[in-house]
Every structure is written in structure tokens, then in C-alpha cells.
Design a protein around this motif. Structure first.
Motif, PDB file in Angstrom:
ATOM      1  N   PHE A 136       0.820  -1.202   0.000  1.00 21.76           N
ATOM      2  CA  PHE A 136       0.000   0.000   0.000  1.00 21.76           C
ATOM      3  C   PHE A 136       0.857   1.257   0.000  1.00 21.76           C
ATOM      4  O   PHE A 136       0.641   2.172  -0.787  1.00 21.76           O
ATOM      5  N   PHE A 137       1.858   1.312   0.878  1.00 21.59           N
ATOM      6  CA  PHE A 137       2.725   2.490   0.937  1.00 21.59           C
ATOM      7  C   PHE A 137       3.504   2.664  -0.362  1.00 21.59           C
ATOM      8  O   PHE A 137       3.663   3.780  -0.849  1.00 21.59           O
ATOM      9  N   ASP A 138       3.985   1.555  -0.921  1.00 22.30           N
ATOM     10  CA  ASP A 138       4.718   1.635  -2.184  1.00 22.30           C
ATOM     11  C   ASP A 138       3.806   2.131  -3.308  1.00 22.30           C
ATOM     12  O   ASP A 138       4.221   2.962  -4.119  1.00 22.30           O
ATOM     13  N   ALA A 139       2.579   1.633  -3.343  1.00 23.50           N
ATOM     14  CA  ALA A 139       1.635   2.074  -4.375  1.00 23.50           C
ATOM     15  C   ALA A 139       1.287   3.553  -4.205  1.00 23.50           C
ATOM     16  O   ALA A 139       1.140   4.275  -5.191  1.00 23.50           O
ATOM     17  N   CYS A 140       1.174   4.008  -2.975  1.00 28.71           N
ATOM     18  CA  CYS A 140       0.896   5.429  -2.731  1.00 28.71           C
ATOM     19  C   CYS A 140       2.096   6.286  -3.130  1.00 28.71           C
ATOM     20  O   CYS A 140       1.928   7.363  -3.701  1.00 28.71           O
ATOM     21  N   GLU A 141       3.295   5.817  -2.834  1.00 20.21           N
ATOM     22  CA  GLU A 141       4.510   6.555  -3.192  1.00 20.21           C
ATOM     23  C   GLU A 141       4.631   6.702  -4.706  1.00 20.21           C
ATOM     24  O   GLU A 141       4.968   7.762  -5.199  1.00 20.21           O
ATOM     25  N   ARG A 142       4.379   5.614  -5.415  1.00 20.42           N
ATOM     26  CA  ARG A 142       4.546   5.610  -6.870  1.00 20.42           C
ATOM     27  C   ARG A 142       3.276   5.985  -7.622  1.00 20.42           C
ATOM     28  O   ARG A 142       3.293   6.020  -8.857  1.00 20.42           O
ATOM     29  N   ARG A 143       2.197   6.192  -6.887  1.00 18.49           N
ATOM     30  CA  ARG A 143       0.898   6.541  -7.472  1.00 18.49           C
ATOM     31  C   ARG A 143       0.418   5.482  -8.469  1.00 18.49           C
ATOM     32  O   ARG A 143       0.005   5.788  -9.584  1.00 18.49           O
ATOM     33  N   HIS A 144       0.477   4.222  -8.015  1.00 12.05           N
ATOM     34  CA  HIS A 144       0.012   3.084  -8.817  1.00 12.05           C
ATOM     35  C   HIS A 144      -1.329   2.617  -8.266  1.00 12.05           C
ATOM     36  O   HIS A 144      -1.404   2.087  -7.166  1.00 12.05           O
ATOM     37  N   ALA A 145      -2.366   2.793  -9.057  1.00 10.43           N
ATOM     38  CA  ALA A 145      -3.705   2.391  -8.620  1.00 10.43           C
ATOM     39  C   ALA A 145      -3.840   0.869  -8.552  1.00 10.43           C
ATOM     40  O   ALA A 145      -4.615   0.347  -7.755  1.00 10.43           O
ATOM     41  N   ARG A 146      -3.061   0.159  -9.373  1.00  4.26           N
ATOM     42  CA  ARG A 146      -3.152  -1.309  -9.356  1.00  4.26           C
ATOM     43  C   ARG A 146      -2.720  -1.885  -8.021  1.00  4.26           C
ATOM     44  O   ARG A 146      -3.318  -2.842  -7.537  1.00  4.26           O
ATOM     45  N   GLY A 147      -1.678  -1.317  -7.445  1.00  5.98           N
ATOM     46  CA  GLY A 147      -1.224  -1.788  -6.132  1.00  5.98           C
ATOM     47  C   GLY A 147      -2.261  -1.540  -5.058  1.00  5.98           C
ATOM     48  O   GLY A 147      -2.502  -2.395  -4.195  1.00  5.98           O
ATOM     49  N   LEU A 148      -2.887  -0.369  -5.113  1.00  7.04           N
ATOM     50  CA  LEU A 148      -3.947  -0.070  -4.148  1.00  7.04           C
ATOM     51  C   LEU A 148      -5.129  -1.000  -4.335  1.00  7.04           C
ATOM     52  O   LEU A 148      -5.709  -1.501  -3.367  1.00  7.04           O
ATOM     53  N   GLY A 149      -5.494  -1.251  -5.590  1.00  4.02           N
ATOM     54  CA  GLY A 149      -6.586  -2.175  -5.885  1.00  4.02           C
ATOM     55  C   GLY A 149      -6.278  -3.590  -5.424  1.00  4.02           C
ATOM     56  O   GLY A 149      -7.166  -4.292  -4.927  1.00  4.02           O
ATOM     57  N   LEU A 150      -5.024  -4.000  -5.599  1.00  4.77           N
ATOM     58  CA  LEU A 150      -4.605  -5.328  -5.142  1.00  4.77           C
ATOM     59  C   LEU A 150      -4.757  -5.461  -3.634  1.00  4.77           C
ATOM     60  O   LEU A 150      -5.281  -6.467  -3.136  1.00  4.77           O
ATOM     61  N   VAL A 151      -4.320  -4.443  -2.900  1.00  6.38           N
ATOM     62  CA  VAL A 151      -4.404  -4.497  -1.437  1.00  6.38           C
ATOM     63  C   VAL A 151      -5.864  -4.514  -0.992  1.00  6.38           C
ATOM     64  O   VAL A 151      -6.270  -5.377  -0.201  1.00  6.38           O
ATOM     65  N   VAL A 152      -6.659  -3.579  -1.499  1.00  3.25           N
ATOM     66  CA  VAL A 152      -8.059  -3.500  -1.076  1.00  3.25           C
ATOM     67  C   VAL A 152      -8.825  -4.742  -1.510  1.00  3.25           C
ATOM     68  O   VAL A 152      -9.588  -5.332  -0.722  1.00  3.25           O
ATOM     69  N   GLY A 153      -8.609  -5.202  -2.732  1.00 10.70           N
ATOM     70  CA  GLY A 153      -9.302  -6.393  -3.225  1.00 10.70           C
ATOM     71  C   GLY A 153      -8.942  -7.647  -2.463  1.00 10.70           C
ATOM     72  O   GLY A 153      -9.826  -8.429  -2.074  1.00 10.70           O
ATOM     73  N   SER A 154      -7.647  -7.856  -2.227  1.00  8.38           N
ATOM     74  CA  SER A 154      -7.255  -9.072  -1.486  1.00  8.38           C
ATOM     75  C   SER A 154      -7.679  -8.988  -0.024  1.00  8.38           C
ATOM     76  O   SER A 154      -8.001 -10.013   0.589  1.00  8.38           O
ATOM     77  N   HIS A 155      -7.714  -7.783   0.546  1.00  6.61           N
ATOM     78  CA  HIS A 155      -8.182  -7.632   1.919  1.00  6.61           C
ATOM     79  C   HIS A 155      -9.675  -7.937   2.000  1.00  6.61           C
ATOM     80  O   HIS A 155     -10.126  -8.625   2.929  1.00  6.61           O
ATOM     81  N   LEU A 156     -10.445  -7.440   1.036  1.00  5.84           N
ATOM     82  CA  LEU A 156     -11.879  -7.762   0.995  1.00  5.84           C
ATOM     83  C   LEU A 156     -12.114  -9.252   0.804  1.00  5.84           C
ATOM     84  O   LEU A 156     -12.974  -9.853   1.467  1.00  5.84           O
TER      85      LEU A 156
END
Length: 161
Positions: A136-156
């Protein structure tokens, strides 16, 4: 850990209000409440990222060489681990409370591996929260929506299972 506790408080209040207004206590509010809790956790993880990012900038401005003494990767690891540990504590505490009361699982024909399985599942969730924090932090740093989606999706998905 504080941000995870804030998300738990917000999710609990949301669930309480929802059940009081709807008058339903079946599985539907529980499932939607779990999804809301995950989304609130990820929102709090983002708030934690923003605050740590500001702190990192402040530390860098105070240092002599202009470099922060703590990297964002270290902060991501510590943040994810603290989310995982507090999540694990809340997860296992109910199991431990049940083990001390009457009608303990495993006595009358139930699986004797219930407690060890609960411990392993809790450990897996602690590790998942650690990984989710780093990604999540890496995706926020690099502004990658796929990483954020991966975290939220796998958490759900994990919470839904």
C-alpha cells in the motif's frame, strides 16, 4: 496500531447504527459490515501514510544532510506490522476468552485442533497486514492504482472468506 483501532471504532459505530435503524441482525449486515470495516481500515492506512509522509518530510528538513533517518519502506513495514499485530490481538482474544469458559471447544467431539488452527490463521493475518502495508505504501509513493486495488481487493477477499 492507533489507526487500526480508529477504523475498528468507526466500523463498530457504523454497524451499531445500521442494526438499530434496520432492526436486522442476520448475515447481510454482518457481511456488509465486514466490507465496510475493510474499507475503513484501508482509509485509515491511507491516513497513516499521509501523516508518516509529512513526518518524513519534517525529519528530512531537520537533518543536516537533508535525508530522513528513516526510509518510507521502514515506515511501511512498521505500519503494516502494527496493523497486523493489533488485528491479531483482537482476533485471538475472543478465542482465548472462549477457551476459559464453560463448553470449551474440543472437549465433546469437536476438533482438538481448533486453537492451533486459530493461532495459525491469526499469524497469517498478521503477515498479510504487514505485506498489505508495504504494498500500500509503495503504491501510494509511486501513485500506482493497481497496487492499491490489489491491497483492497485481497483484503476484501480475505475478510469475506
Amino acid at each position: 496500531a492507533f489507526f487500526w483501532l480508529l477504523s475498528l471504532l468507526a466500523a463498530s459505530l457504523l454497524w451499531f447504527v445500521w442494526v438499530q435503524l434496520s432492526g436486522r441482525e442476520d448475515a447481510a449486515p454482518l457481511l456488509l459490515g465486514a466490507a465496510a470495516a475493510v474499507l475503513l481500515q484501508e482509509l485509515c492506512r491511507f491516513a497513516c501514510f499521509k501523516i508518516l509522509k509529512k513526518a518524513d518530510e519534517g525529519l528530512a528538513s531537520l537533518s543536516k544532510d537533508g535525508q530522513s533517518p528513516i526510509s518510507m519502506r521502514q515506515m511501511a513495514y512498521v505500519s503494516g506490522l502494527s496493523f497486523g499485530i493489533i488485528s491479531g490481538v483482537f482476533s485471538i482474544i475472543n478465542t482465548l476468552a472462549d477457551s476459559a469458559g464453560p463448553g470449551t471447544v474440543g472437549i465433546h467431539g469437536d476438533s482438538p485442533y481448533y486453537f492451533i488452527a486459530s493461532a495459525f490463521l491469526t499469524m497469517a493475518l498478521v503477515l498479510l497486514h504487514t505485506f498489505w502495508g508495504i504494498i500500500f505504501f509503495d503504491a501510494c509513493e509511486r501513485r500506482h492504482a493497481r497496487g492499491l486495488g490489489l491491497v483492497v481487493g485481497s483484503h476484501l477477499l480475505t475478510s469475506g472468506l
